[in-house]
Each structure stands twice: as structure tokens, then as C-alpha cells.
Design a protein around this motif. Structure first.
Motif, PDB file in Angstrom:
ATOM      1  N   ALA A 161       0.853  -1.188   0.000  1.00  0.00           N
ATOM      2  CA  ALA A 161       0.000   0.000   0.000  1.00  0.00           C
ATOM      3  C   ALA A 161       0.892   1.242   0.000  1.00  0.00           C
ATOM      4  O   ALA A 161       1.134   1.849   1.057  1.00  0.00           O
ATOM      5  CB  ALA A 161      -0.925  -0.003   1.212  1.00  0.00           C
ATOM      6  N   PRO A 162       1.429   1.619  -1.153  1.00  0.00           N
ATOM      7  CA  PRO A 162       2.365   2.750  -1.230  1.00  0.00           C
ATOM      8  C   PRO A 162       1.660   4.097  -1.066  1.00  0.00           C
ATOM      9  O   PRO A 162       1.471   4.851  -2.026  1.00  0.00           O
ATOM     10  CB  PRO A 162       2.981   2.586  -2.618  1.00  0.00           C
ATOM     11  CG  PRO A 162       1.934   1.885  -3.418  1.00  0.00           C
ATOM     12  CD  PRO A 162       1.239   0.964  -2.459  1.00  0.00           C
ATOM     13  N   THR A 163       1.293   4.409   0.172  1.00  0.00           N
ATOM     14  CA  THR A 163       0.487   5.598   0.455  1.00  0.00           C
ATOM     15  C   THR A 163       1.233   6.904   0.205  1.00  0.00           C
ATOM     16  O   THR A 163       0.604   7.953   0.075  1.00  0.00           O
ATOM     17  CB  THR A 163       0.005   5.566   1.911  1.00  0.00           C
ATOM     18  OG1 THR A 163       1.134   5.398   2.783  1.00  0.00           O
ATOM     19  CG2 THR A 163      -0.965   4.408   2.138  1.00  0.00           C
ATOM     20  N   GLU A 164       2.559   6.860   0.151  1.00  0.00           N
ATOM     21  CA  GLU A 164       3.330   8.081  -0.090  1.00  0.00           C
ATOM     22  C   GLU A 164       3.766   8.211  -1.546  1.00  0.00           C
ATOM     23  O   GLU A 164       4.500   9.141  -1.891  1.00  0.00           O
ATOM     24  CB  GLU A 164       4.542   8.140   0.844  1.00  0.00           C
ATOM     25  CG  GLU A 164       4.149   8.289   2.310  1.00  0.00           C
ATOM     26  CD  GLU A 164       5.333   8.582   3.209  1.00  0.00           C
ATOM     27  OE1 GLU A 164       6.304   9.223   2.730  1.00  0.00           O
ATOM     28  OE2 GLU A 164       5.306   8.175   4.385  1.00  0.00           O
ATOM     29  N   PHE A 165       3.328   7.285  -2.385  1.00  0.00           N
ATOM     30  CA  PHE A 165       3.634   7.414  -3.807  1.00  0.00           C
ATOM     31  C   PHE A 165       2.809   8.534  -4.406  1.00  0.00           C
ATOM     32  O   PHE A 165       1.591   8.588  -4.253  1.00  0.00           O
ATOM     33  CB  PHE A 165       3.337   6.120  -4.554  1.00  0.00           C
ATOM     34  CG  PHE A 165       3.382   6.277  -6.060  1.00  0.00           C
ATOM     35  CD1 PHE A 165       4.600   6.342  -6.726  1.00  0.00           C
ATOM     36  CD2 PHE A 165       2.213   6.395  -6.792  1.00  0.00           C
ATOM     37  CE1 PHE A 165       4.646   6.498  -8.099  1.00  0.00           C
ATOM     38  CE2 PHE A 165       2.238   6.548  -8.163  1.00  0.00           C
ATOM     39  CZ  PHE A 165       3.460   6.602  -8.824  1.00  0.00           C
ATOM     40  N   ASP A 166       3.494   9.446  -5.066  1.00  0.00           N
ATOM     41  CA  ASP A 166       2.842  10.538  -5.777  1.00  0.00           C
ATOM     42  C   ASP A 166       3.595  10.708  -7.082  1.00  0.00           C
ATOM     43  O   ASP A 166       4.757  11.131  -7.095  1.00  0.00           O
ATOM     44  CB  ASP A 166       2.878  11.825  -4.955  1.00  0.00           C
ATOM     45  CG  ASP A 166       2.094  12.962  -5.596  1.00  0.00           C
ATOM     46  OD1 ASP A 166       2.253  13.185  -6.815  1.00  0.00           O
ATOM     47  OD2 ASP A 166       1.327  13.641  -4.882  1.00  0.00           O
ATOM     48  N   ALA A 167       2.962  10.383  -8.190  1.00  0.00           N
ATOM     49  CA  ALA A 167       3.646  10.399  -9.484  1.00  0.00           C
ATOM     50  C   ALA A 167       4.196  11.782  -9.803  1.00  0.00           C
ATOM     51  O   ALA A 167       5.290  11.905 -10.370  1.00  0.00           O
ATOM     52  CB  ALA A 167       2.689   9.937 -10.581  1.00  0.00           C
ATOM     53  N   ARG A 168       3.474  12.834  -9.446  1.00  0.00           N
ATOM     54  CA  ARG A 168       3.954  14.188  -9.745  1.00  0.00           C
ATOM     55  C   ARG A 168       5.167  14.552  -8.887  1.00  0.00           C
ATOM     56  O   ARG A 168       6.065  15.254  -9.345  1.00  0.00           O
ATOM     57  CB  ARG A 168       2.822  15.198  -9.566  1.00  0.00           C
ATOM     58  CG  ARG A 168       1.802  15.120 -10.708  1.00  0.00           C
ATOM     59  CD  ARG A 168       0.671  16.126 -10.547  1.00  0.00           C
ATOM     60  NE  ARG A 168      -0.187  16.108 -11.734  1.00  0.00           N
ATOM     61  CZ  ARG A 168      -1.137  15.204 -11.965  1.00  0.00           C
ATOM     62  NH1 ARG A 168      -1.332  14.240 -11.072  1.00  0.00           N
ATOM     63  NH2 ARG A 168      -1.859  15.242 -13.062  1.00  0.00           N
ATOM     64  N   GLU A 169       5.201  14.055  -7.654  1.00  0.00           N
ATOM     65  CA  GLU A 169       6.389  14.272  -6.828  1.00  0.00           C
ATOM     66  C   GLU A 169       7.578  13.522  -7.409  1.00  0.00           C
ATOM     67  O   GLU A 169       8.714  14.031  -7.404  1.00  0.00           O
ATOM     68  CB  GLU A 169       6.127  13.837  -5.389  1.00  0.00           C
ATOM     69  CG  GLU A 169       5.197  14.771  -4.632  1.00  0.00           C
ATOM     70  CD  GLU A 169       5.044  14.369  -3.174  1.00  0.00           C
ATOM     71  OE1 GLU A 169       5.745  13.427  -2.725  1.00  0.00           O
ATOM     72  OE2 GLU A 169       4.214  14.991  -2.480  1.00  0.00           O
ATOM     73  N   TRP A 170       7.350  12.301  -7.888  1.00  0.00           N
ATOM     74  CA  TRP A 170       8.423  11.560  -8.553  1.00  0.00           C
ATOM     75  C   TRP A 170       8.947  12.351  -9.752  1.00  0.00           C
ATOM     76  O   TRP A 170      10.168  12.468  -9.943  1.00  0.00           O
ATOM     77  CB  TRP A 170       7.901  10.196  -9.013  1.00  0.00           C
ATOM     78  CG  TRP A 170       7.938   9.112  -7.988  1.00  0.00           C
ATOM     79  CD1 TRP A 170       7.773   9.253  -6.639  1.00  0.00           C
ATOM     80  CD2 TRP A 170       8.157   7.723  -8.231  1.00  0.00           C
ATOM     81  NE1 TRP A 170       7.855   8.031  -6.021  1.00  0.00           N
ATOM     82  CE2 TRP A 170       8.089   7.065  -6.969  1.00  0.00           C
ATOM     83  CE3 TRP A 170       8.367   6.961  -9.358  1.00  0.00           C
ATOM     84  CZ2 TRP A 170       8.256   5.693  -6.843  1.00  0.00           C
ATOM     85  CZ3 TRP A 170       8.531   5.577  -9.233  1.00  0.00           C
ATOM     86  CH2 TRP A 170       8.480   4.960  -7.981  1.00  0.00           C
ATOM     87  N   VAL A 171       8.041  12.874 -10.551  1.00  0.00           N
ATOM     88  CA  VAL A 171       8.445  13.608 -11.747  1.00  0.00           C
ATOM     89  C   VAL A 171       9.188  14.889 -11.369  1.00  0.00           C
ATOM     90  O   VAL A 171      10.156  15.280 -12.038  1.00  0.00           O
ATOM     91  CB  VAL A 171       7.225  13.898 -12.629  1.00  0.00           C
ATOM     92  CG1 VAL A 171       7.549  14.958 -13.684  1.00  0.00           C
ATOM     93  CG2 VAL A 171       6.752  12.620 -13.316  1.00  0.00           C
ATOM     94  N   ASP A 172       8.768  15.547 -10.286  1.00  0.00           N
ATOM     95  CA  ASP A 172       9.507  16.722  -9.824  1.00  0.00           C
ATOM     96  C   ASP A 172      10.944  16.347  -9.463  1.00  0.00           C
ATOM     97  O   ASP A 172      11.890  17.093  -9.747  1.00  0.00           O
ATOM     98  CB  ASP A 172       8.806  17.347  -8.614  1.00  0.00           C
ATOM     99  CG  ASP A 172       7.532  18.093  -8.996  1.00  0.00           C
ATOM    100  OD1 ASP A 172       7.353  18.398 -10.197  1.00  0.00           O
ATOM    101  OD2 ASP A 172       6.707  18.357  -8.087  1.00  0.00           O
ATOM    102  N   LEU A 173      11.096  15.189  -8.822  1.00  0.00           N
ATOM    103  CA  LEU A 173      12.446  14.718  -8.505  1.00  0.00           C
ATOM    104  C   LEU A 173      13.219  14.402  -9.778  1.00  0.00           C
ATOM    105  O   LEU A 173      14.414  14.736  -9.889  1.00  0.00           O
ATOM    106  CB  LEU A 173      12.373  13.479  -7.612  1.00  0.00           C
ATOM    107  CG  LEU A 173      11.954  13.690  -6.162  1.00  0.00           C
ATOM    108  CD1 LEU A 173      11.754  12.357  -5.458  1.00  0.00           C
ATOM    109  CD2 LEU A 173      12.970  14.540  -5.420  1.00  0.00           C
ATOM    110  N   LEU A 174      12.575  13.758 -10.732  1.00  0.00           N
ATOM    111  CA  LEU A 174      13.240  13.451 -11.996  1.00  0.00           C
ATOM    112  C   LEU A 174      13.782  14.722 -12.640  1.00  0.00           C
ATOM    113  O   LEU A 174      14.915  14.753 -13.139  1.00  0.00           O
ATOM    114  CB  LEU A 174      12.268  12.760 -12.947  1.00  0.00           C
ATOM    115  CG  LEU A 174      11.848  11.326 -12.624  1.00  0.00           C
ATOM    116  CD1 LEU A 174      10.756  10.860 -13.576  1.00  0.00           C
ATOM    117  CD2 LEU A 174      13.030  10.385 -12.696  1.00  0.00           C
TER     118      LEU A 174
END
Length: 459
Positions: free
Chosen positions: A88-101
Motif C-alpha cells: 500500500a504505497p500511500t506516499e507514492f505521488d507520481a507528480r512528486e516523482w516527476v519533480d524529482l526526476l
């Protein structure tokens, strides 16, 4: 892991001519589909991206051991196979990942859509062992696709040919098949499994719009050249611009045990080559190639997926590693293993931030370039684009001597300070004087301007 030293540079030079001879170009469909070629424009656009992120992640992260390989060996099968219920990856946020990318300078990303353990990181119509059955029903691939499209990041996918969970894959090692598939009387049945593999890859291409697929598992003897060639032909028919890695066929396996440099660009299918640096192995993948290829390496030297006690590369090692790969005419894909909750470990974020800061400053000499015009030499590598080239130098040298090109050199400056650098030349060589330059750590970057586009040095 590749580090900058004289021995490595000499090895790269010795292998350079060998690599060019056997891989002058990728073959597309190989000898069984010689008419099939990915459009050169699609291949070149992928090469222009230069730097990408690999993500090994899924329910297995709950165990903290290596993805797939720990099943049955280090984690009991029943426990491993049940992880998806609690994933249950409750802290997964695709937009946050993309900001990091974007902060890290990454231009593309390749999550493990399906690793050897068979779990699908998307809502797959062909499998119950997927995110739709997970503790938190979240279509990871769809979330990433939307966020990547908004940010101009290319989404790809890792997909393993192998599936130790599926009852039709043979051999069923690492604990045997899982329970969410019906085992039919004639199982294992590879023909039926290959239809399943095709159907899932077709989903990724057609429903999720991936720009490329990284295959893996071709090293298993069950998988044949005929299977790989047919899979290439069938998937190529879905979208001519999707790049399919050479591991869709068995070229790497035919290179021999533990050899991650493919051997035959005319026999085996594929559009770009993955050269995987094995953890705790030290195999060298930094060898010049004229074809489309990427080094695929881990930030953690111990394993690919989430590890509570990683052995991480340093920021300096990471930057030097990238430079050597790009200077050998390849792309660079660095791998991270997110935590089960979907966030990246803080210490890995710090290292990637350092890489991103360096790329923010020197990215003009990385993105959109090709290796050259000078083949890797003792003390450095080069990149080129348009009428410019860049030298990446180490070892505190006082001067660099390079072959004279057919295009006249107009000037050299230090990339950061823009201070001019003295160049002398004779009929065959140029000599760049480095003594007056202020040393910037262990890596010096120079910019060279030419009258015309610099072509590769003569051999």
C-alpha cells in the motif's frame, strides 16, 4: 563499478575497435526479420535523452531483499507471494516523482512493470497478480504516464521475459508457480505463455503509451532466438516508434557467461542495447559503441531494489561514471529502489540531488550529444554536438595531446569560467595547455569550437 583510473582507460581503448567491428549498427529484426527497422528518428530521439532513471520496485520491497531473486532463496514463497496484499504505497505521488526526476536531470524513467516474480505494476487485463489486487489499488504505470506526459519525461517499462509465478513458464524455479493463475493440465506450456507475454507488452504499448521496453531474462535457456525474433516482429507491428531492447532476443546470452556486451548486431533483434553492471561483480560495461546503448547501473552496489543497509556510490563516483558512459557514446540509466511506501530513501535523494546540480551546470555538454570526436583517451573522454565538442578530463594533467581533426579548431575555453585555454598544433596533433586553469575538483570540462561539425578522429 567503473572508476576513473589508467587501467580502465587502457581497457576501454583496447575494446574500442572490437566493439565497433561487431556492432556497427543495430539490426532491428535481426536475421529472421531483416526488413524490420525502428525509424532512425525514434532511435536518435532516445539517444538524445542521455540520462534516465531505472526503478526496481513492487510488493517485494516489503521484504527488503532483492526483487524476485529472494523468492524461495531468502524469503519463503508463501510469504513473498503474499506481499502484494499488504503493498500500500500511500506516499507514492507520481507528480512528486516527476519533480524529482526534473531536479535530478533525468529525461526518462523505466519502472519494473513486471520483474521475474511476475507481479504487474499496472492494472493488467491478463493477470490477477497486479496492482488491482494490491493492498492499495493504484495503477502505478497510469499515474506515471500522466505525470510524465505533463512534464515532458519519457516513460518506458522494464519487462522480464521470465515469469516464475506463471504456471506456463518453464522451468518453474525459485519456488514454483503462484496461486492466482489456474494451472491447466498441460502446463507448463510455453506457446501459451508467450501469448501472455505478448498480451501484457501490448497493454504497455497500446494502453500505457510507453516509449520503450527494457526486456530481461533472455539468459534463460528456455527462451530462444526464434521466440525473441517473433516477439520483436509482433510488437513492432503495434507501434513502429517504440524501442525494444536487444534482450528481447538472446544476443547477450550468446556473448558468453557474465558477458554483458552483445556480440552480433546482424543476427539478433533489438533497437538499443542494455549493458547491465552487475552488483558486487565489477563487470566493465564502459566500452565504446557506435550503436544505441545504455549503461544500466545501480546506485546501491548491493542490490537493485529497496535495501535497508545499502552500499551507495558517492556523488563523485556517480558523476564520473555518467561522464565515462556518455563519452563512450552511450546513455546512462541509474537505478534506485524506493521504499515500500513509495518514497525514495533520503540518502539516495541527496546523492541524486548532487548529480542533478552537476547536470544543471554541465548538461549542455551531455544532453543531445554523441561520444567523440575523440575516442576515449588516457585521462578523459569527449562529447560533441553541432560545431562544438567538450572534453571531460581527470587526473590533474598539465596538458592534453589529441589527434588533429579535418575540421579546424577555432578555440578552447573552460566550460565554467569561460576563460580561454591555450592551444598549439602541428600537422597531426593539437596540444591543450591546462597549467593556467583553476582546478575544479577532480573533473575539468573544456569546450572546443570548430569550423564545421567535428567528425570522429581517424583510426
Amino acid at each position: 563499478m567503473a572508476v576513473c583510473n589508467n587501467r580502465l582507460i587502457i581497457i576501454m581503448g583496447l575494446f574500442c575497435l572490437y566493439s565497433i567491428k561487431i556492432w556497427s549498427q543495430l539490426s532491428g529484426g535481426g536475421d529472421l526479420n531483416p526488413e524490420l527497422k525502428v525509424p532512425q528518428s525514434a532511435q536518435e530521439q532516445w539517444r538524445d535523452l542521455k540520462v534516465g532513471l531505472s526503478v526496481h520496485w513492487g510488493p517485494s520491497s516489503l521484504g527488503g531483499k532483492e526483487i524476485s531473486w529472494s523468492r524461495h532463496k531468502k524469503i519463503p514463497v508463501a510469504q513473498y507471494d503474499a506481499f502484494y496484499k499488504d503493498f500500500a504505497p500511500t506516499e507514492f505521488d507520481a507528480r512528486e516523482w516527476v519533480d524529482l526526476l526534473k531536479r535530478w536531470g533525468m529525461k526518462y524513467i523505466s519502472p519494473t512493470a513486471k520483474h521475474h516474480d511476475g507481479f504487474a505494476l499496472w492494472f493488467s487485463k491478463w493477470s490477477r497478480y497486479d496492482m488491482e489486487e494490491a493492498g492499495l489499488k493504484l495503477d502505478i504505470m497510469q499515474e506515471l504516464k500522466q505525470a510524465c506526459d505533463e512534464a515532458g519525461i519519457v516513460l518506458g517499462a522494464y519487462y522480464s521475459n521470465i515469469d516464475w509465478y506463471h504456471p506456463d513458464w518453464t522451468p518453474n524455479v525459485f519456488g514454483g508457480p503462484g496461486t492466482l493463475f489456474e494451472t491447466l493440465p498441460d502446463a507448463p506450456n510455453m506457446d501459451r505463455y508467450l501469448k501472455y507475454m505478448y498480451a501484457q507488452c501490448a497493454e504497455l504499448i497500446e494502453d500505457y503509451g510507453v516509449g520503450f521496453i527494457q526486456f530481461d531474462g533472455e539468459w534463460d535457456e528456455t527462451y530462444t532466438h526464434q521466440m525473441g525474433s517473433k516477439m520483436y516482429r509482433d510488437l513492432r507491428a503495434l507501434n513502429e516508434n517504440v524501442l525494444l531492447s536487444t534482450r528481447i532476443d538472446i544476443g547477450r546470452r550468446m556473448a558468453g557467461k557474465d558477458n554483458h556486451i552483445d556480440i552480433d548486431g546482424s543476427t539478433y533483434a533489438g533497437d538499443f542495447q542494455d549493458r547491465e553492471r552487475l552488483v558486487n561483480h565489477g563487470n566493465n560495461v564502459t566500452v565504446w559503441g557506435d550503436h544505441a546503448w545504455q549503461a544500466w547501473v545501480t546506485l546501491d552496489k548491493k542490490q537493485w531494489s529497496f535495501n535497508k543497509s545499502p552500499d551507495l556510490m558517492t556523488a563523485q563516483e556517480l558523476i564520473l561514471d555518467l561522464v565515462q558512459v556518455v563519452g563512450n557514446n552511450g546513455n546512462y540509466m541509474i537505478n534506485l529502489g524506493p521504499k515500500p511506501n513509495g518514497s525514495f530513501p533520503k540518502e539516495q535523494v541527496v546523492l541524486m540531488n548532487a548529480l542533478g546540480a552537476w547536470l544543471d551546470q554541465y548538461g549542455g555538454a551531455i544532453y543531445g550529444t554523441r561520444g567523440g570526436p575523440y575516442y576515449p583517451f588516457q585521462g578523459g573522454v569527449s562529447t560533441r554536438k553541432g560545431q562544438k565538442a567538450w572534453l571531460f578530463l581527470w587526473e590533474g594533467q598539465e596538458s592534453i595531446t589529441l589527434p588533429k581533426l579535418s575540421q579546424p579548431i577555432l578555440g578552447v575555453v573552460d566550460y565554467k569560467s569561460r576563460e580561454p585555454v591555450t592551444v598549439t598544433e602541428n600537422k597531426t596533433e593539437i596540444v591543450i595547455d591546462l597549467k593556467a586553469l583553476k582546478k575544479e575538483g577532480t573533473l575539468q570540462v573544456l569546450e572546443l569550437r570548430y569550423k564545421g561539425s567535428p567528425q570522429m578522429q581517424a583510426r
